[in-house]
Write a protein that holds these residues in place. Structure first.
Motif: not given
Length: 96
Positions: A62-73
């Motif tokens: 979830v943190a990666n998606t909030i930071v800008g990761s496109k995988e689980d946005k």
């Protein structure tokens, strides 16, 4: 009479042997039960570790998606929208 004594003696020998085997098997059973308990405790600890790691993984995802990761946005946006709808429902219920 001698034949009868031999039969009784053989029976006594066999009974002693069986009782010895029973004692050995009882001790083995006790050891196996203890080993089973130890393995069960170890399994429970491993399951707790797995659950903890799964929670950390979900948080990182979830943190990666909030930071800008496109995988689980997309999934994160859906989750945020669901939370917003739930908050709106709570506000409506409080207003009534």
């Amino acid at each position: 009479m001698s034949k009868l004594l031999k039969i009784v003696d053989d029976l006594e020998t066999k009974l002693t042997k069986i009782l010895g085997q029973q004692a050995i098997l009882q001790e083995e059973k006790t050891n196996l039960l203890q080993q089973n308990n130890n393995l069960q405790q170890q399994l429970n600890k491993q399951q707790e570790i797995i659950n903890s790691l799964e929670e950390k993984y979900e948080s990182l995802r979830v943190a990666n998606t909030i930071v800008g990761s496109k995988e689980d946005k997309h999934a994160t946006k859906l989750k945020i929208n669901t939370l917003i709808r739930e908050i709106d429902k709570c506000i409506v219920q409080l207003s009534d």
